[in-house]
Write an enzyme that holds these catalytic residues in place. Structure first.
Site, PDB file in Angstrom:
ATOM      1  N   THR A 536      44.014  44.405  49.127  1.00  0.00           N
ATOM      2  CA  THR A 536      43.748  44.250  47.693  1.00  0.00           C
ATOM      3  C   THR A 536      44.864  43.402  47.106  1.00  0.00           C
ATOM      4  O   THR A 536      46.036  43.569  47.436  1.00  0.00           O
ATOM      5  CB  THR A 536      43.645  45.612  46.985  1.00  0.00           C
ATOM      6  OG1 THR A 536      42.539  46.323  47.545  1.00  0.00           O
ATOM      7  CG2 THR A 536      43.383  45.431  45.495  1.00  0.00           C
ATOM      8  N   PHE A 538      46.772  42.133  43.744  1.00  0.00           N
ATOM      9  CA  PHE A 538      47.050  42.604  42.391  1.00  0.00           C
ATOM     10  C   PHE A 538      47.744  41.502  41.598  1.00  0.00           C
ATOM     11  O   PHE A 538      48.517  40.730  42.169  1.00  0.00           O
ATOM     12  CB  PHE A 538      48.009  43.807  42.418  1.00  0.00           C
ATOM     13  CG  PHE A 538      47.439  45.029  43.081  1.00  0.00           C
ATOM     14  CD1 PHE A 538      47.383  45.134  44.467  1.00  0.00           C
ATOM     15  CD2 PHE A 538      46.980  46.094  42.319  1.00  0.00           C
ATOM     16  CE1 PHE A 538      46.867  46.268  45.076  1.00  0.00           C
ATOM     17  CE2 PHE A 538      46.468  47.240  42.921  1.00  0.00           C
ATOM     18  CZ  PHE A 538      46.404  47.320  44.306  1.00  0.00           C
TER      19      PHE A 538
END
Ligand code: PEP
Ligand code: MN
Length: 639
Positions: A536, A538
Site C-alpha cells: 500500500t 501512502f
C-alpha cells in the site's frame, strides 16, 4: 494610466520613472504580475503619456478607460487576495463571516462566536456603532462593544469586523478590529472613506442602498487612493420598487463586478432579504454566482435581538447553510476557507486535547484506523518510532484534523497493489486547498491470523477483518480453515481489538503484526496473504505552511495534479500532449466524478519530475488545455 515596464528594467530606471510620476502629483502603485511588472499612476495627469513612453525601462503606456483606476481589472489582471488576520479572501476560496447584527453584551457575543466558529465561520462580525434609521433605536455599545468583540474573536481564533460610522472613531477602532466595515448608508461618505483608507487596513465595503456598480467601485477607489489595497466588496441588496423583501438582492452584480475589478466580492443575504427563511437560498445563490464569501447575521436568541432579529439565523440554521455552501463549492471550482481553531481555556473535551498539541507545536501525525493499523506503521516509517499519533475514524476526520491544525501531518493510503486506488482520498485532496502532498511511503501488507492468548488454531470458527483483508487471504482461509466463517469488519486493527474485547476464544482477526502487539494478542499464523507482492502506498500530507520543511529533507521527484477537460473530441489527448512536450512521464491517471456535476469527471495524475521544478514550465500550457488545474503536491517517490 498603466505604465508597462520592460522585462529587463533596472531598479535605478524604475526609481527614476516613479520619481518623475510623483513629481507630477500622481499616486503610484507597483503591480508585479506573472509576466509583466506595471506601474499604475493615478491622479490629475498633467503629463503627456508619450513623455513617459520615452523613458528608459518603459515598454508602453496604456490609459485606464474606467473612472476607477486602482480598483480596475485593466490595471491588475490577477485577483487580489485580501488578508484579514489568518484568513484569506479572494481567488478560489469561499469565506464565511458571521455574527450578530450588533454586539449586545459580552455573554451574547461570546456565545454566538463559539457557535458560528463551530459551524465553520472564520471571521466574526458584530456592530458596535449602529447606523439606525430611527434615532430612538439601539445605537450600539460603542467602544465597550468593540472590547467584547475583540475578546470573542481572540477566544475563538477569529479575526473580527465591525462597522465604522465616524472618521473620528477610526484611530481608536484600529486597536480592536481586523477589518473595517463601511455600511451601505456610508458608502459615499467620502471623508470616512479617506480616513479609513489611510489606515491601510482591510475594509469590507458594502454597496450603497441605491448605488450603481460604478459608484460602488468609485467608493473602493477612494479607499485605495488613500492608502489601502485590501478592499472586499459586499453586495447587500439595493432599493427597488419591490416591497416583498427588505432590499432586492442584485446577484448579477457579483459576476459583473468580478469582470470590472480585481477586488474580491462577497454577499450579504441577511440585509438583502431581511427575512430569516430567505437567507440560506439567497446565500447559496450568491456563492453560485461566484461570490468569494458570505456575511451572515446569526443570533442565539433572534426573537430578543436588539436589531435585525427577523433576518438573523439560529446557529443551527447557519451550520446547515455552511454545509450546503461547502457542497456547492466544487461546482464553482472553489473551496471553503478554513483556518486552525484555537480552543479557549475553559473547554476540556477530547478535541481540546488534540488542539493543544497544535498550540504547543508538537509533532503529531494523523492516520485513519485504530492503533496498530497498517497506516500507523506507515506513519512510523516516515517519522520516528515514537512519534505521537492521532488515530482518526475516517479519512475525512484525518483531513479535518490536519486542516484545523490539530496535527502537523497526516499519512493516508492512496493505492494498494491488489485493491487499486483509494478514491476517497483523491476526492478529499481536491477539496482542501490548504492541504498538499509532501511525501510518499510504501508499506508491505503482511497479514496474520490473530487471536486471544491461549486460543488454538482448531478453536477458531469466526474470522473478522476488513473485506480487503479477507479477500487477500482467501486461499489460506479455504485451505486451512474451510469451516470458519469470514465476517467483514470496519478495519483490520479494529477487528483485533474487537476480538480482544469479546474475549471469544473461537474468534480471530486478520491484521498486521503491530495490531497484535498493540493489543497484546497472539499471532496464530504469520504471512497468510495469497499474494506476497501486496503493497500500500501512502501520501504524507501537510498544510501548505509546513510543506517546505518536509520537502527540504525529501527532495520531490513527483507531482500530483488534478484537472478537467472540455467535453470535446481529443481534449484529454491535448492535455496529455503537453506532458509529452515537456518530457513529463505520467505514472498514474485516474478519472473521478465531480461532486455536484452529474456525469462530469476530473482527472488525477501523478507525474515524474526530472528536477523539483520540472513541472513549472508546463503549467501555463497545461492551464490552456485544461480547466480547474490544481497542483495537489510535490513529493519524493517511495518506489
Ligand atoms: C450591518 O451589517 O449590520 C448593516 C447595517 O449592514 P448595511 O450597511 O448593509 O445595511
Ligand atoms: Mn444588521
Amino acid at each position: 494610466m498603466i505604465i508597462i515596464l520592460k522585462q529587463d528594467v533596472t531598479n535605478t530606471q524604475k526609481d527614476k520613472i516613479k520619481s518623475v510620476l510623483k513629481e507630477n502629483g500622481l499616486i503610484i502603485k507597483e503591480i508585479r504580475g506573472k509576466e509583466d511588472t506595471v506601474l499604475g499612476a493615478v491622479g490629475v495627469n498633467r503629463m503627456d503619456p508619450r513623455q513617459i513612453e520615452l523613458m528608459d525601462g518603459v515598454a508602453s503606456v496604456v490609459p485606464i478607460s474606467k473612472p476607477y483606476k486602482l480598483a480596475s481589472r485593466e490595471l491588475k489582471k490577477e485577483d487580489t487576495i485580501v488578508s484579514v488576520g489568518n484568513v484569506r479572501i479572494g481567488g478560489n476560496r469561499v469565506v464565511m463571516m458571521a455574527g450578530p447584527c450588533a454586539v449586545e453584551s459580552e455573554k451574547q457575543i461570546m456565545e454566538i462566536a463559539g457557535a458560528v466558529r463551530e459551524a465553520g465561520a472564520v471571521i466574526l462580525r458584530g456592530g458596535a456603532f449602529k447606523p439606525r434609521t430611527s434615532p430612538y433605536s439601539f445605537q450600539g455599545l460603542g467602544e465597550e462593544g468593540l472590547k467584547y468583540l475583540r475578546k470573542a474573536g481572540d477566544a475563538f481564533g477569529m479575526p473580527v469586523t465591525t462597522e465604522v460610522v465616524s472618521p473620528k472613531d477610526v484611530a481608536m477602532m484600529c486597536d480592536y478590529i481586523d477589518m473595517f466595515q463601511i455600511g451601505a448608508r456610508n458608502m459615499q461618505n467620502f471623508e470616512l472613506l479617506k480616513e479609513v483608507g489611510k489606515t491601510g487596513m482591510p475594509v469590507l465595503l458594502k454597496r450603497g442602498l441605491a448605488a450603481t456598480i460604478e459608484e460602488w467601485l468609485m467608493a473602493a477607489e477612494y479607499l485605495m487612493a488613500n492608502g489601502t489595497d485590501q478592499v472586499v466588496l459586499c453586495e447587500r441588496g439595493i432599493r427597488t420598487y419591490e416591497k416583498a423583501t427588505r432590499n432586492t438582492l442584485d446577484c448579477s452584480a457579483i459576476p459583473v463586478v468580478q469582470k470590472l475589478t480585481h477586488l474580491p466580492v462577497i454577499g450579504d443575504p441577511s440585509h438583502a432579504t431581511g427575512m430569516r427563511d430567505l437567507v440560506a437560498p439567497m446565500g447559496l445563490a450568491l456563492v453560485a454566482a461566484g461570490a468569494s464569501g458570505l456575511i451572515v447575521e446569526v443570533h442565539n436568541h433572534p426573537e430578543k435581538a436588539f436589531s435585525d432579529g427577523p433576518q438573523s439565523l439560529y446557529p443551527q440554521q447557519f451550520e446547515k447553510l455552511v454545509r450546503d455552501v461547502q457542497a456547492l463549492c466544487p461546482v464553482v471550482g472553489k473551496s471553503l476557507e478554513s483556518v486552525p481553531r484555537i480552543i479557549p481555556g475553559n473547554i476540556t473535551d477530547e478535541s481540546a486535547a488534540e488542539d493543544t498539541a497544535a498550540a504547543t507545536d508538537e509533532l503529531v501525525v494523523a492516520f485513519q484506523g485504530e492503533r496498530g493499523a497498517f497506516s500507523e506503521l506507515a506513519v512510523r516509517r516516515v517519522f520516528n518510532e515514537d512519534v505521537k499519533v492521532l488515530p482518526c475514524r475516517s479519512f475525512h476526520d484525518a483531513f479535518e484534523s490536519l486542516n484545523r491544525g490539530s496535527v502537523k501531518y497526516a499519512v493516508l493510503p492512496i493505492e494498494n497493489t491488489l485493491g487499486g486506488t483509494i478514491v476517497d482520498n483523491i476526492d478529499l485532496l481536491t477539496r482542501y486547498p490548504n492541504i498538499t502532498i509532501v511525501g510518499e511511503v510504501q508499506v508491505r501488507i503482511i497479514h496474520n491470523l490473530i487471536a486471544n492468548p491461549g486460543a488454538e488454531m482448531e478453536d477458531i470458527k469466526k474470522v473478522y477483518s476488513h473485506p480487503q483483508g479477507i479477500a487477500q487471504c482467501r486461499e489460506f482461509l479455504e485451505r486451512e480453515m474451510p469451516y470458519a466463517e469470514a465476517i467483514p469488519f470496519f478495519d483490520t486493527a479494529g477487528a483485533v481489538s474487537f476480538v480482544k474485547e469479546s474475549g471469544d476464544m473461537s474468534a480471530a482477526a486478520i491484521a498486521g503484526a503491530p495490531a497484535a502487539a498493540y493489543n497484546s494478542m497472539q499471532i496464530l499464523r504469520e504471512g497468510i496473504e495469497t499474494n506476497p507482492r501486496n503493497y500500500t502506498r501512502f501520501f504524507v500530507l501537510a498544510r501548505e505552511e509546513n510543506a517546505d520543511v518536509f520537502r527540504s529533507s525529501n527532495t520531490p521527484d513527483r507531482a500530483a495534479v488534478s484537472f478537467t477537460v472540455s467535453d470535446t473530441p481529443g481534449s484529454l489527448f491535448d492535455a496529455l500532449e503537453v506532458l509529452k512536450e515537456h518530457n513529463l512521464n505520467m505514472k498514474k491517471l485516474e478519472s473521478r466524478p465531480i461532486a455536484g456535476k452529474p456525469w462530469q469527471y476530473f482527472f488525477f495524475a501523478e507525474l515524474e519530475l526530472s528536477s523539483p521544478d520540472a513541472l513549472d514550465g508546463a503549467l501555463e500550457a497545461l492551464k490552456e488545455k485544461t480547466s480547474d488545474l490544481k497542483v495537489l503536491g510535490y513529493y519524493k517517490s517511495a518506489h
